[in-house]
Design an enzyme around this catalytic site. Structure first.
Site, mmCIF file in Angstrom:
data_model
loop_
_atom_site.group_PDB
_atom_site.id
_atom_site.type_symbol
_atom_site.label_atom_id
_atom_site.label_comp_id
_atom_site.label_asym_id
_atom_site.label_seq_id
_atom_site.Cartn_x
_atom_site.Cartn_y
_atom_site.Cartn_z
ATOM 1 N N ASP A 16 33.056 36.003 46.759
ATOM 2 C CA ASP A 16 32.356 35.989 45.487
ATOM 3 C C ASP A 16 32.695 35.214 44.227
ATOM 4 O O ASP A 16 31.901 34.634 43.671
ATOM 5 C CB ASP A 16 32.264 37.501 45.391
ATOM 6 C CG ASP A 16 31.164 38.180 44.116
ATOM 7 O OD1 ASP A 16 30.033 37.593 44.372
ATOM 8 O OD2 ASP A 16 31.854 38.595 43.087
ATOM 9 N N VAL A 88 43.833 33.818 58.334
ATOM 10 C CA VAL A 88 45.223 33.581 57.486
ATOM 11 C C VAL A 88 46.373 33.835 58.521
ATOM 12 O O VAL A 88 47.606 33.332 57.686
ATOM 13 C CB VAL A 88 45.271 34.386 56.165
ATOM 14 C CG1 VAL A 88 44.274 33.895 55.482
ATOM 15 C CG2 VAL A 88 45.111 35.855 56.442
ATOM 16 N N ASP A 178 44.849 34.939 34.641
ATOM 17 C CA ASP A 178 44.028 36.013 33.980
ATOM 18 C C ASP A 178 42.868 35.581 33.315
ATOM 19 O O ASP A 178 43.235 34.869 32.215
ATOM 20 C CB ASP A 178 45.082 36.882 33.064
ATOM 21 C CG ASP A 178 44.624 37.945 32.456
ATOM 22 O OD1 ASP A 178 43.516 37.976 32.119
ATOM 23 O OD2 ASP A 178 45.470 39.028 32.239
ATOM 24 N N HIS A 179 41.785 35.963 33.561
ATOM 25 C CA HIS A 179 40.574 35.233 32.814
ATOM 26 C C HIS A 179 40.585 35.663 31.674
ATOM 27 O O HIS A 179 39.898 35.025 30.951
ATOM 28 C CB HIS A 179 39.342 35.518 33.839
ATOM 29 C CG HIS A 179 38.720 37.172 33.690
ATOM 30 N ND1 HIS A 179 39.460 38.212 34.284
ATOM 31 C CD2 HIS A 179 37.981 37.503 33.067
ATOM 32 C CE1 HIS A 179 38.780 39.185 34.090
ATOM 33 N NE2 HIS A 179 37.924 38.905 33.211
ATOM 34 N N HIS A 241 45.375 42.369 31.820
ATOM 35 C CA HIS A 241 44.495 41.784 30.534
ATOM 36 C C HIS A 241 44.922 42.527 29.135
ATOM 37 O O HIS A 241 45.131 41.939 28.165
ATOM 38 C CB HIS A 241 43.139 42.361 30.722
ATOM 39 C CG HIS A 241 42.171 41.958 32.241
ATOM 40 N ND1 HIS A 241 42.816 40.750 32.610
ATOM 41 C CD2 HIS A 241 41.653 42.411 32.976
ATOM 42 C CE1 HIS A 241 41.993 40.635 33.574
ATOM 43 N NE2 HIS A 241 41.323 41.740 33.988
ATOM 44 N N LYS A 337 36.222 52.902 32.910
ATOM 45 C CA LYS A 337 34.949 52.776 33.658
ATOM 46 C C LYS A 337 33.830 53.609 33.144
ATOM 47 O O LYS A 337 34.364 54.853 32.890
ATOM 48 C CB LYS A 337 35.033 52.594 35.271
ATOM 49 C CG LYS A 337 35.934 51.853 35.820
ATOM 50 C CD LYS A 337 35.338 50.289 36.334
ATOM 51 C CE LYS A 337 36.084 49.457 36.868
ATOM 52 N NZ LYS A 337 35.977 48.180 36.659
HETATM 53 C C1 BG6 Z 1 38.876 42.514 36.320
HETATM 54 C C2 BG6 Z 1 38.965 43.974 36.983
HETATM 55 O O1 BG6 Z 1 40.088 41.917 36.156
HETATM 56 O O2 BG6 Z 1 38.043 42.544 35.000
HETATM 57 C C3 BG6 Z 1 37.680 44.585 36.802
HETATM 58 O O3 BG6 Z 1 39.472 43.862 38.307
HETATM 59 C C4 BG6 Z 1 36.957 44.575 35.566
HETATM 60 O O4 BG6 Z 1 37.501 46.046 37.423
HETATM 61 C C5 BG6 Z 1 37.011 43.185 34.821
HETATM 62 O O5 BG6 Z 1 35.593 45.016 35.747
HETATM 63 C C6 BG6 Z 1 36.245 43.162 33.649
HETATM 64 O O6 BG6 Z 1 36.300 41.938 33.183
HETATM 65 P P1 BG6 Z 1 35.202 41.360 31.930
HETATM 66 O O7 BG6 Z 1 35.518 40.011 31.515
HETATM 67 O O8 BG6 Z 1 33.900 41.684 32.305
HETATM 68 O O9 BG6 Z 1 35.698 42.279 30.651
#
Ligand code: BG6
Length: 483
Positions: A16, A88, A178-179, A241, A337
């Site tokens: 995904d 793997v 870390d996005h 995050h 959540k």
């Molecule tokens: C991910 C978590 O790192 O970040 C998810 O594993 C979460 O559980 C997501 O939903 C949230 O990211 P964003 O960018 O939608 O705030």
């Protein structure tokens, strides 16, 4: 832009993340010319796909994320993709993978440069890293690796994984992604803090009463119950995050903007992160689980979740530093959540100052990260037709045109990996410190669980989380600003 020669191997090429984020981002970088003639991507995963099938998937991924595309460009881009079905744990598969990577390196003149991307279930990261080392998959040029989160489950497992990865890669070549660090407003924190004297000079315990960070999500755990039940909100959101945001808010000004200087400043700061004692965890942390509604499951009834689970879908807590510009300032955070709405925001609450108008409300600086990108600062003025002070927000919101220019976080971070800029990635010593904090909280909770009296607040879905989180403040004059 520079055309970077590279062979990229994505572990998890049918997944995904690759479909939604990596393929569209790579296409954008291709369009910009950062990768162009001299790159190839090998997607690997268990499924028995062909090169052709992967190319179709890549093309679909681009069409799903772009309104208008030049079909010839999509086709040319997708022709750089190759697929290898891969188990793997199977040594032979790494040997074949190496052969394919070498062939492609010759065909595309990639100069021996290799980029490995771990985009599959984290339990395989260590195995893959070990095989990369044992079967000598690294090339003769640069060798970089991107590792998705979670990086370990606790400090011990993170240390083990780090050991496995550092067997083949130097710290400088490990990109722990870390996005959140790719988000526009998160990248705005440092410039906002350091370039405006109005903000820079009040960034201290003298003027800041507290800082509040909220990462609220509307969604529940959805199809990820199996993973989530072994993780929980603390590991899933705070360990990475939230701590990244906290660090950017508290870091002293780096001597310059090089990756080394920024990481050095962060590491210096993190030495003074206060790790909570079990008593402090009890007092300053709240964990919770969402209940069900007419149309949704309670967390404990979600698929693949243990019906007696003590895993938290919500956590609120507090932390502080003993050094840095905001030493001693309480930093409150919460994430959960099934909140009322999706909202990522940071509130900097300023202290009250004595004034002849008797104005008592708080003045705040708020950074909204998601879903909107905004900064607002409270300012006060006189009421027009009666005595007293009125409060207004001075708002800076990105325009639609500006927002359209903002690249996706993944595109930005992938770009940084290609150009070897690790400023917006997590250094091992930072990650280690975050885990020390998380482990302290998890250990305290574990002891409560074992004693048979865990305090897990149950909260109604689509509201503001458990009301117990209103009691974590140090003083009765503090409260959540975003309510
Ligand atoms: C991910 C978590 O790192 O970040 C998810 O594993 C979460 O559980 C997501 O939903 C949230 O990211 P964003 O960018 O939608 O705030």
């Amino acid at each position: 832009m520079k055309n970077i020669p590279v062979i990229m191997i994505i572990f998890g090429g049918s997944g995904d993340l690759a479909h939604r984020k990596l393929y569209p981002s790579l296409f954008n970088l291709y369009e910009q010319g950062l990768i162009h003639d001299n790159f190839a991507v090998i997607g690997t995963a268990r499924r028995p796909w062909s090169h052709e099938y992967l190319r179709e998937q890549v093309s679909d991924a681009i069409h799903e994320t772009h309104d208008q595309v030049d079909e010839n460009e999509v086709k040319a881009f997708a022709s750089h993709f190759y697929y290898q079905s891969h188990d793997v744990t199977n040594v032979e598969h790494y040997v074949t993978l190496k052969k394919l990577a070498q062939e492609l390196d010759d065909r595309y003149s990639a100069q021996g440069n290799c980029l490995f991307y771990m985009a599959m279930a984290p339990r395989f990261f260590g195995t893959i890293a070990t095989h990369i080392n044992d079967q000598h998959l690294t090339g003769s040029g640069f060798n970089r690796i991107v590792v998705e989160k979670p990086f370990g489950h606790d400090l011990v497992s993170a240390e083990q994984l780090n050991k496995e990865i550092t067997a083949s890669f130097d710290e400088n070549d490990i990109f722990r992604i870390d996005h959140y660090l790719g988000k526009e407003m998160i990248q705005n924190i440092m410039p906002m803090r350091f370039t405006n004297p109005l903000i820079k000079n009040i960034w201290s315990g003298e003027y800041i009463k507290n800082i509040q960070i909220t990462l609220a999500e509307r969604l529940g755990v959805e199809a990820r119950g199996g993973y989530y039940d072994t993780s929980g909100a603390l590991r899933d959101m705070v360990q990475n995050h939230i701590f990244q945001i906290i660090t950017l808010l508290a870091v002293p000004e780096p001597k310059d903007l090089s990756s080394d200087s920024v990481h050095q400043a962060k590491q210096e700061l993190l030495k003074s992160l206060i790790i909570p004692t079990p008593e402090e965890v009890k007092k300053n942390f709240v964990r919770g689980q969402y209940l069900g509604s007419d149309t949704t499951f309670a967390y404990k009834k979600e698929p693949n979740v243990d019906p007696d689970s003590t895993t938290e879908t919500y956590v609120a807590g507090k932390t502080k530093f003993t050094s840095g510009p905001i030493a001693g300032v309480p930093i409150y955070f919460r994430t959960g959540k099934e909140f009322k709405e999706k909202k990522t925001r940071i509130d900097i609450v300023l202290k009250h100052i004595n004034n002849p108008y008797g104005q008592a409300h708080s003045n705040n600086i708020t950074i909204e990260v998601d879903p909107e990108s905004k900064i607002y600062i409270t300012i006060n003025g006189k009421k027009i037709d009666e005595p007293g002070i009125r409060r207004e927000d001075l708002t800076y919101a990105f325009s639609k045109e500006e927002m359209a220019k903002v690249p996706d976080g993944y595109e930005r971070l992938l770009h940084d990996v290609f150009v070897n800029d690790s400023t917006n990635f997590t250094h091992w010593s930072e990650l280690k410190r975050y885990w020390e904090f998380i482990d302290a909280v998890e250990d305290a909770w574990q002891k409560e669980n074992e004693a048979g009296n865990p305090e897990i607040a149950q909260y109604l879905p689509y509201r503001m989380g458990p009301k117990e989180a209103d009691n974590i403040f140090e003083s009765p004059t503090e409260h959540w600003i975003y309510e």
